[in-house]
Each structure stands twice: as C-alpha cells, then as structure tokens.
Design an enzyme around this catalytic site. Structure first.
Site, PDB file in Angstrom:
ATOM      1  N   ARG A   1       0.851  -1.208   0.000  1.00 63.05           N
ATOM      2  CA  ARG A   1       0.000   0.000   0.000  1.00 63.05           C
ATOM      3  C   ARG A   1       0.887   1.259   0.000  1.00 63.05           C
ATOM      4  O   ARG A   1       0.612   2.209  -0.733  1.00 63.05           O
ATOM      5  CB  ARG A   1      -0.900   0.025   1.239  1.00 63.05           C
ATOM      6  CG  ARG A   1      -1.744  -1.224   1.443  1.00 63.05           C
ATOM      7  CD  ARG A   1      -3.067  -1.187   0.697  1.00 63.05           C
ATOM      8  NE  ARG A   1      -3.873  -2.339   1.038  1.00 63.05           N
ATOM      9  CZ  ARG A   1      -3.902  -3.494   0.368  1.00 63.05           C
ATOM     10  NH1 ARG A   1      -3.179  -3.634  -0.740  1.00 63.05           N
ATOM     11  NH2 ARG A   1      -4.650  -4.504   0.762  1.00 63.05           N
TER      12      ARG A   1
ATOM     13  N   GLU B   1     -13.753 -14.883   9.161  1.00 66.65           N
ATOM     14  CA  GLU B   1     -13.617 -14.300   7.814  1.00 66.65           C
ATOM     15  C   GLU B   1     -13.232 -15.357   6.779  1.00 66.65           C
ATOM     16  O   GLU B   1     -12.060 -15.634   6.577  1.00 66.65           O
ATOM     17  CB  GLU B   1     -12.583 -13.164   7.801  1.00 66.65           C
ATOM     18  CG  GLU B   1     -12.485 -12.505   6.424  1.00 66.65           C
ATOM     19  CD  GLU B   1     -11.458 -11.375   6.326  1.00 66.65           C
ATOM     20  OE1 GLU B   1     -10.746 -11.109   7.308  1.00 66.65           O
ATOM     21  OE2 GLU B   1     -11.356 -10.766   5.246  1.00 66.65           O
TER      22      GLU B   1
ATOM     23  N   LYS C   1     -17.528 -12.203   8.634  1.00 63.49           N
ATOM     24  CA  LYS C   1     -16.971 -11.240   7.667  1.00 63.49           C
ATOM     25  C   LYS C   1     -16.819 -11.936   6.315  1.00 63.49           C
ATOM     26  O   LYS C   1     -15.789 -12.528   6.026  1.00 63.49           O
ATOM     27  CB  LYS C   1     -15.622 -10.718   8.181  1.00 63.49           C
ATOM     28  CG  LYS C   1     -14.908  -9.803   7.203  1.00 63.49           C
ATOM     29  CD  LYS C   1     -13.788  -9.013   7.854  1.00 63.49           C
ATOM     30  CE  LYS C   1     -13.010  -8.224   6.812  1.00 63.49           C
ATOM     31  NZ  LYS C   1     -12.143  -7.203   7.386  1.00 63.49           N
TER      32      LYS C   1
ATOM     33  N   SER D   1     -14.255  -5.596   1.595  1.00 65.15           N
ATOM     34  CA  SER D   1     -14.469  -4.942   0.292  1.00 65.15           C
ATOM     35  C   SER D   1     -13.796  -5.715  -0.832  1.00 65.15           C
ATOM     36  O   SER D   1     -14.256  -5.643  -1.981  1.00 65.15           O
ATOM     37  CB  SER D   1     -14.025  -3.478   0.317  1.00 65.15           C
ATOM     38  OG  SER D   1     -12.686  -3.326   0.681  1.00 65.15           O
ATOM     39  N   GLY D   2     -12.737  -6.430  -0.541  1.00 67.56           N
ATOM     40  CA  GLY D   2     -12.176  -7.423  -1.459  1.00 67.56           C
ATOM     41  C   GLY D   2     -11.678  -6.936  -2.806  1.00 67.56           C
ATOM     42  O   GLY D   2     -11.616  -7.725  -3.742  1.00 67.56           O
ATOM     43  N   GLY D   3     -11.345  -5.654  -2.940  1.00 68.56           N
ATOM     44  CA  GLY D   3     -10.849  -5.168  -4.224  1.00 68.56           C
ATOM     45  C   GLY D   3     -11.885  -4.363  -5.003  1.00 68.56           C
ATOM     46  O   GLY D   3     -11.602  -3.865  -6.095  1.00 68.56           O
TER      47      GLY D   3
ATOM     48  N   ARG E   1      -9.407  -1.634   2.315  1.00 70.91           N
ATOM     49  CA  ARG E   1      -9.231  -0.711   1.184  1.00 70.91           C
ATOM     50  C   ARG E   1     -10.465   0.157   0.979  1.00 70.91           C
ATOM     51  O   ARG E   1     -10.346   1.337   0.637  1.00 70.91           O
ATOM     52  CB  ARG E   1      -8.931  -1.523  -0.087  1.00 70.91           C
ATOM     53  CG  ARG E   1      -7.545  -2.120  -0.072  1.00 70.91           C
ATOM     54  CD  ARG E   1      -7.408  -3.249  -1.072  1.00 70.91           C
ATOM     55  NE  ARG E   1      -8.111  -4.454  -0.636  1.00 70.91           N
ATOM     56  CZ  ARG E   1      -8.151  -5.598  -1.332  1.00 70.91           C
ATOM     57  NH1 ARG E   1      -7.547  -5.662  -2.503  1.00 70.91           N
ATOM     58  NH2 ARG E   1      -8.780  -6.644  -0.866  1.00 70.91           N
TER      59      ARG E   1
HETATM   60  C1  5MM Z   1      -6.625  -4.993   5.793  1.00 72.20           C
HETATM   61  O1  5MM Z   1      -6.209  -6.193   5.165  1.00 72.20           O
HETATM   62  C2  5MM Z   1      -6.376  -7.355   5.962  1.00 72.20           C
HETATM   63  C3  5MM Z   1      -5.125  -8.059   6.250  1.00 72.20           C
HETATM   64  O2  5MM Z   1      -4.424  -8.459   5.160  1.00 72.20           O
HETATM   65  P1  5MM Z   1      -3.053  -9.332   5.308  1.00 72.20           P
HETATM   66  O3  5MM Z   1      -3.196 -10.275   6.467  1.00 72.20           O
HETATM   67  O4  5MM Z   1      -3.007 -10.040   3.978  1.00 72.20           O
HETATM   68  O5  5MM Z   1      -1.950  -8.380   5.478  1.00 72.20           O
HETATM   69  C4  5MM Z   1      -7.479  -8.244   5.366  1.00 72.20           C
HETATM   70  O6  5MM Z   1      -7.675  -9.446   6.063  1.00 72.20           O
HETATM   71  C5  5MM Z   1      -8.741  -7.483   5.464  1.00 72.20           C
HETATM   72  O7  5MM Z   1      -9.166  -7.413   6.791  1.00 72.20           O
HETATM   73  C6  5MM Z   1      -9.869  -8.031   4.634  1.00 72.20           C
HETATM   74  O8  5MM Z   1      -9.458  -8.668   3.468  1.00 72.20           O
HETATM   75  C7  5MM Z   1     -10.766  -6.879   4.275  1.00 72.20           C
HETATM   76  O9  5MM Z   1     -10.013  -5.883   3.644  1.00 72.20           O
HETATM   77  P2  5MM Z   1     -10.528  -5.330   2.255  1.00 72.20           P
HETATM   78  O10 5MM Z   1      -9.433  -4.435   1.752  1.00 72.20           O
HETATM   79  O11 5MM Z   1     -10.775  -6.533   1.381  1.00 72.20           O
HETATM   80  O12 5MM Z   1     -11.812  -4.604   2.594  1.00 72.20           O
END
Ligand code: 5MM
Length: 338
Positions: A30, A174, A216, A258-260, A289
């Site tokens: 990021r 999740e 989640k 949000s997943g991208g 994100r």
């Molecule tokens: C914020 O990203 C979380 C942790 O990612 P890593 O363990 O890969 O570093 C991730 O688990 C996040 O909580 C979920 O995927 C939701 O984030 P998004 O960006 O998809 O909303």
C-alpha cells in the site's frame, strides 16, 4: 461487557468496522503505491491519524489492528487501544499468522496461527482487545476451491473461534472467497454457499456460541475478469439470498470485506443490500481498502496534512455508515476524492 453485547456493538446500526490490520508485507504494498517508505514511524502516523478522526465516533464500531499496532504508543501520549477507546470504538486484533501454501494442494492456502494462540489471546486481552479476526482465503478456478481447502480452513476457523470465546473475546470469522478470476456471479454464489456451510458445521462441532461471533464474508459478485458485469441490485439480491440460506440466524452481525471493489462500489453494493435487508442480521462493513484508499492517497500527497487525510477518511466512514442503513446516495459522492 459480555461477548454477545460486544458483537452487537461492533455492528450497531449506522456503524461498521475499520480493518487496519494489514501485515507488514501488505502495508508495504500500500505504501509503495503512494511512494511512502514502509517505516514503523510512517505506519504509526498514518494509522493514528485515522483513529484520531472525528468520523470514528459516529461510524466506526471497532478497529482491527495488527500485532505491531496494538503495542504502539501514539505521539499523542496514549496507546493505540486507548486512542480507539477514547473515540468510542472497540479495539480488535488480527490473530492469524497468514495464509500459507497448503500441503497436498499447493496452489491453495491454509491459514496458520493456532499454535500458542491461547497464550497470545491473553496478552491481547490485557492490551485492550475485545474482538479478534482470522481470515481464510479461497480461490475460484476450474479445480478450486478443493474440498481439502474448504474443510481444513473451516476446521481452523472453528478452533480459533472456540479459543477466542474462551478468552472472552468475539471472533470475527472471515472466510474470503476471492474476486480474482473470470468466473460468473453464480459460481461465486455456489462456492460461497459451500464455504459457509462447512464453516458453520465446524463452528457447531466446536461448540462456538454463534451469538458471540461476527461473520466477515465476501459479497456475491462476479470475478474481476468476468465479461458479464452485474448490477448492484443483482449483487444485493444474490448476496442476501446466500446469507439467509447459509448463515444461522443466531449470528447477530455480518460485516463485509471490500475485497478489491472500489470505494464507491463497496458503499453502493452495501447500500443496496441494506435497502432490501429483511433478515434479522445487522449488515455492515469491515473494510480495509474500501475505507482507506482515498485517505492513503492523501497521505501520499502530503504526510503532514492531517486535515486532508482525516477529511478523506471521515467521508468514507460516513458514506459506509449511511450504506449500513440503506441511506447512501450517489450524489453524496460528488466532489469526493473517491
Ligand atoms: C486490511 O487487510 C487485511 C489483512 O491483510 P493481510 O493479512 O493479507 O496483510 C485483510 O484481512 C482485510 O481485513 C480483509 O481482506 C478486508 O479488507 P478489504 O481491503 O478486502 O476490505
């Protein structure tokens, strides 16, 4: 507060969860995208700026932290969990140790972190955490997800959840079915159905109190390379249908990842889901994100301009807060950074 109360507070109407638990590798990506060096000091400043925003109080029920962050002291004198609590939100912690290649099905992953978890949970509770998160990852292709991935990840999610409740915290469960690929929306619906069913089988076997959990999940959405795009209405209908059929009604809250999706797509789709939500689930966001992308861009432009970073974050928090009540409107996005 008991875990059932905490779960409801995390997803209270109009509020959702900020996923700020990027591990050091993910936050490196990021920061690279905005040309900021991945230093502990920079990670602290960015995150404390978000947690100290005015939008926290009204729209953010909980914040998911990474191990480094929950132990950090802010430059304002408080610890990170104290700062979050001061803004009326609940500190939480990611406790998995990441998705690692799975023996027997190397292109898939199994999420690790169960060894020593009971001891780590005690430490996190003492640091102020009242909920936790564990993310399992499933990819869709012609051969995946395999039964092995569905079964072993569900088993790990259930063992994790049981340990977390024993430690008097709420587990966020999740299971993320990834958006990557050219599959259509119905394939996502089918895979998510299989994944959720196995998760709730295992949670039952492990005697997890579902009223003290938060789910989640991903939304039901076509793959990012699918030629047939779906409207927000179709996404909302299929997502709600899939959840009503496969998530036990004891689960109090569902907070999507949000997943991208872009920030606006994530708000719009959540809003459509809540417009037709006739279930008893509190349905909200747990975005990483989807809440931080615009604020991150502002941080990249000028790390010292806290006002602009907070304005961008407050806007997304407010938009998603409205979406969690089905009250978001496209016009409210005019002029926003997103
Ligand atoms: C914020 O990203 C979380 C942790 O990612 P890593 O363990 O890969 O570093 C991730 O688990 C996040 O909580 C979920 O995927 C939701 O984030 P998004 O960006 O998809 O909303």
């Amino acid at each position: 507060m008991d875990i059932r109360e905490i779960a409801k507070r995390m997803c209270a109407k109009g509020k959702g969860i900020l996923a700020a638990d990027e591990s050091t590798g993910t936050i490196a990506k990021r920061f690279k995208s905005i040309n900021v060096e991945n230093l502990e000091k920079n990670r602290l400043i960015f995150r404390q700026t978000l947690f100290n925003s005015s939008g926290m109080k009204d729209y953010i029920g909980g914040v998911i932290l990474f191990d480094e962050t929950i132990k950090q002291k802010t430059t304002l004198g408080l610890t990170i969990p104290e700062l979050i609590k001061q803004h009326g939100s609940i500190p939480g912690i990611k406790v998995d140790k990441g998705a690692k290649p799975m023996a027997g099905s190397n292109e898939e992953t199994i999420t690790e972190g169960l060894d020593g978890l009971r001891e780590r949970l005690k430490e996190y509770y003492d640091l102020g955490a009242r909920f936790t998160k564990w993310r399992a990852v499933y990819k869709i292709s012609n051969k995946y997800p395999s039964l092995q991935s569905i079964k072993s990840n569900a088993h790990a999610l259930a063992r994790y959840s049981a340990l977390v409740q024993e430690a008097k915290m709420v587990p966020i469960v999740e299971p993320e079915v990834l958006m990557d690929g050219s599959h259509d929306i119905d394939k996502c619906y089918k895979v998510t159905t299989d994944v959720l069913n196995e998760c709730y089988n295992e949670l039952e076997i492990h005697k997890v109190d579902l009223k003290g959990t938060v789910l989640k999940p991903n939304m039901i959405i076509p793959g990012s390379e699918c030629k047939n795009k779906s409207s927000s209405q179709e996404i909302a209908e299929k997502t709600l249908d899939c959840l009503k059929k496969n998530v036990p009604s004891d689960v109090p809250g569902i907070a999507f990842l949000s997943g991208g999706q872009s920030e606006i797509e994530a708000s719009k789709n959540l809003n459509e889901i809540n417009k037709i939500n006739n279930s008893n689930f509190l349905i909200t966001f747990s975005y990483g994100r989807g809440l931080q992308a615009s604020a991150l861009k502002e941080f990249g432009k000028d790390q010292e301009n806290l006002k602009n970073i907070q304005m961008a974050f407050n806007h997304r928090a407010k938009m998603n807060g409205l979406s969690s009540k089905g009250e978001w409107l496209e016009d409210l996005e005019k002029g926003s950074a997103a």
